[in-house]
Design a protein around this motif. Sequence first.
Motif, PDB file in Angstrom:
ATOM      1  N   MET A   1     -14.867  12.888 -47.914  1.00 51.01           N
ATOM      2  CA  MET A   1     -14.814  14.341 -47.736  1.00 51.01           C
ATOM      3  C   MET A   1     -13.543  14.882 -48.386  1.00 51.01           C
ATOM      4  N   ASN A   2     -13.686  15.813 -49.323  1.00 52.92           N
ATOM      5  CA  ASN A   2     -12.464  16.393 -49.869  1.00 52.92           C
ATOM      6  C   ASN A   2     -12.069  17.635 -49.061  1.00 52.92           C
ATOM      7  N   ASN A   3     -10.855  18.111 -49.375  1.00 50.90           N
ATOM      8  CA  ASN A   3     -10.297  19.183 -48.552  1.00 50.90           C
ATOM      9  C   ASN A   3     -11.141  20.455 -48.548  1.00 50.90           C
ATOM     10  N   LYS A   4     -11.727  20.771 -49.706  1.00 50.28           N
ATOM     11  CA  LYS A   4     -12.525  21.993 -49.810  1.00 50.28           C
ATOM     12  C   LYS A   4     -13.770  21.868 -48.931  1.00 50.28           C
ATOM     13  N   PHE A   5     -14.403  20.700 -49.027  1.00 49.31           N
ATOM     14  CA  PHE A   5     -15.596  20.453 -48.217  1.00 49.31           C
ATOM     15  C   PHE A   5     -15.253  20.542 -46.728  1.00 49.31           C
TER      16      PHE A   5
ATOM     17  N   ALA B   1     -16.327   7.650 -40.721  1.00 47.29           N
ATOM     18  CA  ALA B   1     -16.212   8.399 -41.980  1.00 47.29           C
ATOM     19  C   ALA B   1     -14.781   8.324 -42.507  1.00 47.29           C
ATOM     20  N   ALA B   2     -13.799   8.428 -41.596  1.00 48.95           N
ATOM     21  CA  ALA B   2     -12.399   8.377 -42.016  1.00 48.95           C
ATOM     22  C   ALA B   2     -12.054   7.000 -42.586  1.00 48.95           C
ATOM     23  N   PHE B   3     -12.514   5.925 -41.894  1.00 50.93           N
ATOM     24  CA  PHE B   3     -12.261   4.561 -42.382  1.00 50.93           C
ATOM     25  C   PHE B   3     -12.912   4.377 -43.752  1.00 50.93           C
ATOM     26  N   GLY B   4     -14.135   4.885 -43.871  1.00 54.37           N
ATOM     27  CA  GLY B   4     -14.869   4.767 -45.132  1.00 54.37           C
ATOM     28  C   GLY B   4     -14.067   5.372 -46.274  1.00 54.37           C
ATOM     29  N   LYS B   5     -13.543   6.571 -46.019  1.00 55.60           N
ATOM     30  CA  LYS B   5     -12.807   7.266 -47.074  1.00 55.60           C
ATOM     31  C   LYS B   5     -11.493   6.534 -47.380  1.00 55.60           C
ATOM     32  N   PHE B   6     -10.856   6.045 -46.299  1.00 51.29           N
ATOM     33  CA  PHE B   6      -9.569   5.353 -46.450  1.00 51.29           C
ATOM     34  C   PHE B   6      -9.721   4.113 -47.337  1.00 51.29           C
ATOM     35  N   TYR B   7     -10.752   3.298 -47.038  1.00 52.25           N
ATOM     36  CA  TYR B   7     -10.932   2.059 -47.805  1.00 52.25           C
ATOM     37  C   TYR B   7     -11.381   2.345 -49.227  1.00 52.25           C
ATOM     38  N   LYS B   8     -12.166   3.391 -49.385  1.00 48.99           N
ATOM     39  CA  LYS B   8     -12.586   3.782 -50.734  1.00 48.99           C
ATOM     40  C   LYS B   8     -11.350   4.152 -51.562  1.00 48.99           C
ATOM     41  N   GLY B   9     -10.433   4.892 -50.901  1.00 53.04           N
ATOM     42  CA  GLY B   9      -9.194   5.309 -51.558  1.00 53.04           C
ATOM     43  C   GLY B   9      -8.344   4.102 -51.925  1.00 53.04           C
ATOM     44  N   MET B  10      -8.263   3.127 -50.957  1.00 50.84           N
ATOM     45  CA  MET B  10      -7.449   1.925 -51.194  1.00 50.84           C
ATOM     46  C   MET B  10      -7.996   1.139 -52.373  1.00 50.84           C
TER      47      MET B  10
ATOM     48  N   LEU C   1     -17.328   8.174 -32.900  1.00 53.65           N
ATOM     49  CA  LEU C   1     -17.489   6.981 -33.739  1.00 53.65           C
ATOM     50  C   LEU C   1     -17.852   7.373 -35.165  1.00 53.65           C
ATOM     51  N   ALA C   2     -18.725   8.391 -35.290  1.00 52.56           N
ATOM     52  CA  ALA C   2     -19.129   8.849 -36.625  1.00 52.56           C
ATOM     53  C   ALA C   2     -17.913   9.374 -37.383  1.00 52.56           C
ATOM     54  N   GLY C   3     -17.064  10.150 -36.691  1.00 53.50           N
ATOM     55  CA  GLY C   3     -15.859  10.700 -37.315  1.00 53.50           C
ATOM     56  C   GLY C   3     -14.914   9.586 -37.743  1.00 53.50           C
ATOM     57  N   ILE C   4     -14.709   8.609 -36.847  1.00 54.32           N
ATOM     58  CA  ILE C   4     -13.792   7.496 -37.137  1.00 54.32           C
ATOM     59  C   ILE C   4     -14.329   6.681 -38.320  1.00 54.32           C
TER      60      ILE C   4
ATOM     61  N   LEU D   1      -8.220  13.112 -37.054  1.00 53.50           N
ATOM     62  CA  LEU D   1      -7.222  12.325 -36.327  1.00 53.50           C
ATOM     63  C   LEU D   1      -7.100  10.931 -36.925  1.00 53.50           C
ATOM     64  N   THR D   2      -8.243  10.310 -37.221  1.00 53.56           N
ATOM     65  CA  THR D   2      -8.217   8.947 -37.770  1.00 53.56           C
ATOM     66  C   THR D   2      -7.564   8.950 -39.154  1.00 53.56           C
ATOM     67  N   THR D   3      -7.883   9.960 -39.953  1.00 55.68           N
ATOM     68  CA  THR D   3      -7.291  10.048 -41.294  1.00 55.68           C
ATOM     69  C   THR D   3      -5.764  10.144 -41.199  1.00 55.68           C
ATOM     70  N   PHE D   4      -5.279  10.983 -40.265  1.00 54.32           N
ATOM     71  CA  PHE D   4      -3.828  11.104 -40.090  1.00 54.32           C
ATOM     72  C   PHE D   4      -3.219   9.772 -39.683  1.00 54.32           C
ATOM     73  N   LEU D   5      -3.882   9.088 -38.754  1.00 59.01           N
ATOM     74  CA  LEU D   5      -3.349   7.817 -38.263  1.00 59.01           C
ATOM     75  C   LEU D   5      -3.330   6.767 -39.372  1.00 59.01           C
ATOM     76  N   LEU D   6      -4.417   6.677 -40.134  1.00 55.09           N
ATOM     77  CA  LEU D   6      -4.516   5.660 -41.180  1.00 55.09           C
ATOM     78  C   LEU D   6      -3.490   5.891 -42.281  1.00 55.09           C
ATOM     79  N   ASN D   7      -3.249   7.145 -42.581  1.00 56.43           N
ATOM     80  CA  ASN D   7      -2.287   7.458 -43.643  1.00 56.43           C
ATOM     81  C   ASN D   7      -0.872   7.571 -43.110  1.00 56.43           C
ATOM     82  N   LYS D   8      -0.717   7.274 -41.809  1.00 56.83           N
ATOM     83  CA  LYS D   8       0.582   7.349 -41.120  1.00 56.83           C
ATOM     84  C   LYS D   8       1.286   8.676 -41.431  1.00 56.83           C
TER      85      LYS D   8
END
Lengths: 146, 322
Positions: free
Chosen positions: A1-5, B305-314, B300-303, A67-74
């Motif tokens: 998901m990008n920021n605009k989306f 999706a975030a993991f998916g994007k994170f690993y794709k980015g990595m 869970l769906a939100g988490i 929240l997860t994105t913030f946590l993962l990217n610290k």
Amino acid sequence: MNNKFMKYYYNIVIFFLILTGFGQMPIFKRFYIADIPGLGWLAEFYKTFFIHNLAATLLIVFIFYLLTTFLLNKKRVKLTMTGIVWVASLTGLLLTGILLTIKNFPINPYPPGFVVFLYLSHIALVMAFCMTALYSKILKKEYIIK
Amino acid sequence: MNISRRKFLKGGVVAAGTIAATAVPKTLKASESNTDETLVTLIDISKCIGCEACVEGCKDVNSGKYPKPKKPFPKMYPNRVPVMDWSDKQDVNDRLTPYNWVYIQSADVEVAGEEKELFIPRRCMHCKNPPCVKLCPWGAARQQDNGISRFDPDLCMGGSKCKGVCPWKIPERQTGVGIYLDVMPALAGNGVMFKCDRCYNRIAKGEMPACIEECPNDVQKIGKASDIIKEAKEIAKKTGGYLYGLEENGGTNTIYISPVPFEELNSKIEKGKGKPHFKKVGDAMENGNNIALAMIVAPLAGIAAAFGKFYKGMKADGGSDE
Ligand code: SF4
Ligand code: SF4
Ligand code: SF4
């Protein structure tokens, strides 16, 4: 998901939540809004009930994604005062909303009077949420200290 | 059917009724007035003689709860808002009104090759998951632990949403009473909604609802859900009768048993405003609640999706390093 989306997603979900939230009160028919072609569904309580729950589910997905994105990217974020009120009202809306949703199942979980408290809090919180959003939009106040 | 015939019928069965009534306890068992048990009523249509003793009994014991509107009513805006005033028509008893919480429907049918007029007491079904309660936007309607649903006249705004969502359109509105008068009577609210409250105050004292107590023919029975449901099924099996209320709207705390199918009964009764149908009714809350269940997996769906994007980015970062 990008920021605009994400921005579109959030705005659309919030728009439908507020619209169908007000639709829980019998006002759209009384004040002719449901007479506008295409808006008749706003006076159909089972439709607004369904869409409100659907939009709330999509909002929960969004919040956990964020929240997860913030946590993962610290990432550390500092909120402005406007941001604090926004987060607090959104959290309150979610909590009271979830408690209200639980009572819609065939159970009777709360003492009398508590549901009245939940509804009034939900309405007060949505007012605070809308005011904050308007304040931030009109006066260009950010939620996050950059 | 006219009043005099009903009165006559009632008089005719009083003697027999008194004898029959002695066999039926007129108080609830201690375990049944205990508010934690769901109470269910069984209404045997074949026994009802249409005497309206139940209707009168209901009025007698519940008239203290009836609305006492202040007149003239405050002007309401916009003009389309309907004034619902039953205060000058309190004697109407051939439909549900804020002053009449139970009435008798009739249907001419054929039972075992014989023409027969059936009488059916109609009132709120006390749904197991009552939409009128669950969707009231203020919490003015509530369901007790014993399954009774009722409206708080001090909180109800009279917006009539409960009636709109009720599969049988049971609640009835009286304008000119209630809290809306103290808030913004011109712009919000329109009175208070009224319907059968299952005589909750009598039940709390271990007494029978008035309509059950007054019936000379023991048409209605009240008791613990498990007992009554079992009994209803047994009677239906024994007599070849038909049941209504067990499945309707996801289940109700009122079960009718009829000697003819309810489709037939529904086609023969007079229906309309204040006169409920006997149609098949699906679970009104089901769709909204099913989608609400998705809230459980939403985090869970939100988490994910975030993991998916994170690993794709990595991966993308790693790829560009090589
Ligand atoms: S029959 Fe109608 S008024 Fe009665 S409990 Fe069910 S939804 Fe409510
Ligand atoms: S249970 Fe009580 S309130 Fe309901 S119809 Fe019977 S007498 Fe009236
Ligand atoms: S339910 Fe009983 S009291 Fe009511 S009309 Fe039928 S026979 Fe009479």
